[in-house]
Design an enzyme around this catalytic site. Structure first.
Site, short mmCIF file in Angstrom:
data_model
loop_
_atom_site.label_atom_id
_atom_site.label_comp_id
_atom_site.label_asym_id
_atom_site.label_seq_id
_atom_site.Cartn_x
_atom_site.Cartn_y
_atom_site.Cartn_z
N LEU A 8 6.81 3.02 1.40
CA LEU A 8 7.70 1.87 1.54
C LEU A 8 8.81 2.11 2.55
O LEU A 8 9.29 3.23 2.74
CB LEU A 8 8.31 1.54 0.18
CG LEU A 8 7.32 1.26 -0.96
CD1 LEU A 8 8.07 0.90 -2.24
CD2 LEU A 8 6.35 0.15 -0.58
N MET A 59 0.84 -1.20 0.00
CA MET A 59 0.00 0.00 0.00
C MET A 59 0.87 1.25 0.00
O MET A 59 0.41 2.34 0.33
CB MET A 59 -0.95 0.00 1.19
CG MET A 59 -2.01 -1.08 1.11
SD MET A 59 -3.54 -0.70 1.99
CE MET A 59 -2.96 -0.55 3.67
N GLY A 60 2.15 1.06 -0.39
CA GLY A 60 3.03 2.21 -0.50
C GLY A 60 3.61 2.66 0.83
O GLY A 60 3.56 1.93 1.83
N LYS A 80 4.61 -10.47 9.54
CA LYS A 80 4.16 -9.59 10.63
C LYS A 80 2.65 -9.70 10.82
O LYS A 80 2.17 -9.75 11.95
CB LYS A 80 4.55 -8.13 10.35
CG LYS A 80 4.10 -7.18 11.47
CD LYS A 80 4.70 -5.81 11.29
CE LYS A 80 4.05 -5.07 10.13
NZ LYS A 80 2.66 -4.64 10.46
N SER A 135 4.22 0.94 8.00
CA SER A 135 3.95 2.29 7.52
C SER A 135 3.22 3.11 8.57
O SER A 135 3.33 4.34 8.60
CB SER A 135 3.12 2.22 6.23
OG SER A 135 3.82 1.54 5.22
N ARG A 136 2.48 2.45 9.44
CA ARG A 136 1.73 3.16 10.49
C ARG A 136 2.65 3.77 11.54
O ARG A 136 2.24 4.69 12.26
CB ARG A 136 0.74 2.21 11.16
CG ARG A 136 -0.42 1.79 10.27
CD ARG A 136 -1.34 0.81 10.96
NE ARG A 136 -2.46 0.45 10.11
CZ ARG A 136 -3.62 1.10 10.06
NH1 ARG A 136 -3.81 2.13 10.85
NH2 ARG A 136 -4.58 0.70 9.25
N HIS A 187 9.32 -3.55 3.43
CA HIS A 187 8.86 -3.79 2.06
C HIS A 187 10.02 -4.20 1.15
O HIS A 187 9.89 -5.10 0.31
CB HIS A 187 8.22 -2.52 1.48
CG HIS A 187 6.96 -2.10 2.16
ND1 HIS A 187 6.90 -0.98 2.95
CD2 HIS A 187 5.72 -2.63 2.15
CE1 HIS A 187 5.66 -0.85 3.41
NE2 HIS A 187 4.93 -1.83 2.94
#
Length: 283
Positions: free
Chosen positions: A33, A30-31, A149, A186-187, A37
């Site tokens: 990165l 979902m980008g 994960k 990413s979060r 990733h």
């Protein structure tokens, strides 16, 4: 690197790669990165001559519209990382490409999607399955790489591939962690400095339960105790299951276990997991 913003463009790019005899690997993202990733990309590159990465923030896996709106994005940075890594093609579709007007077809694993973290985030894994099934049909890869994960997601995708007879292999890739043990996500970029420091409690809890062992009930209590030492953490989900089937387990297990935690830090939900093999257990 071919940057494809439409499905026909991507199919042409993949067709050209296959015409040259290349095996094709897919890394769905979902980008925004990060090194986690890129570990997936490196694994794909080790297995195939051509790697396709999809960047698509999938709206159907978000329960809260505000969560979708605030999801971090960095398109130019993502593309630069993928160019430097030597990726052959990137798919960056619009929502209307993936979900055309009037779309009503969904894909769901009934049992797995509604249990564990799926109970905390209703509909999340239905959205994941649906978009991943679409990506598999669009790219038609020989294999696809997914991180461990989100252990439940990994097992759900494996089950979907088996049940729907997708002709591809699912390649699991170990969780990549920051130096202090926090699982890369990413979060993490949305955490305040205080919550970022607090979030390490997730990996500390997993470390503690792996070291302590004991019955499933004792392991669960140990995790609760460790999480409770961090006032900024709100435990949202704690599940200890049989690793391969995610079936419930009690007492002293003789099989490998999946230990999965979800916790909230300042309104940001994070997950972490570990597969633990009890001493003397079968694998």
């Amino acid at each position: 690197m071919d940057v494809c913003t439409t499905i026909p463009d991507l199919r042409r790019a993949v067709g050209g790669l296959r015409a040259g005899g290349s095996k094709v690997g897919l890394v769905p993202t979902m980008g925004y990165l990060h090194a986690g990733h890129m570990r997936l990309v490196a694994e794909a590159q080790a297995r195939a001559e051509a790697v396709v990465v999809s960047i698509f923030v999938n709206p159907t896996q978000f329960g809260d519209p505000k969560d979708l709106e605030s999801y971090p994005r960095n398109t130019e940075g993502d593309l630069e990382m993928l160019r430097e890594a030597g990726v052959q093609a990137v798919l960056m579709p619009q929502v209307s490409d993936i979900y055309p007007e009037g779309a009503e077809t969904i894909v769901e694993t009934e049992r797995l999607a509604g249990m564990l973290h799926g109970a905390v985030r209703p509909g999340h894994y239905r959205g994941v399955c649906t978009v991943v099934a679409k990506l598999f049909n669009i790219v038609q890869p020989d294999f696809a790489c997914f991180g461990e994960k989100d252990y439940q997601q990994l097992q759900i995708i494996r089950t979907m591939v088996r049940d729907l007879h997708f002709p591809l292999e699912i390649v699991p890739v170990p969780t990549v962690r920051e130096a202090d043990g926090l699982a890369m996500s990413s979060r993490n970029a949305r955490l305040t400095p205080e919550d970022r420091a607090a979030a390490v409690v997730l990996s500390r809890a997993l470390d503690a339960v792996e070291a302590a062992g004991g019955s499933v009930e004792q392991m669960a209590e140990k995790i609760r105790q460790v999480i409770a030492t961090e006032p900024r953490a709100t435990l949202r989900g704690l599940d200890i299951t049989e690793a391969r089937t995610l079936a419930p387990v009690t007492g002293h297990s003789k099989a490998s276990l999946a230990v999965m935690i979800s916790a909230e830090f300042g309104g940001i939900l994070l997950i972490d997991q570990r597969e633990i093999t009890p001493q003397g257990a079968s694998t």
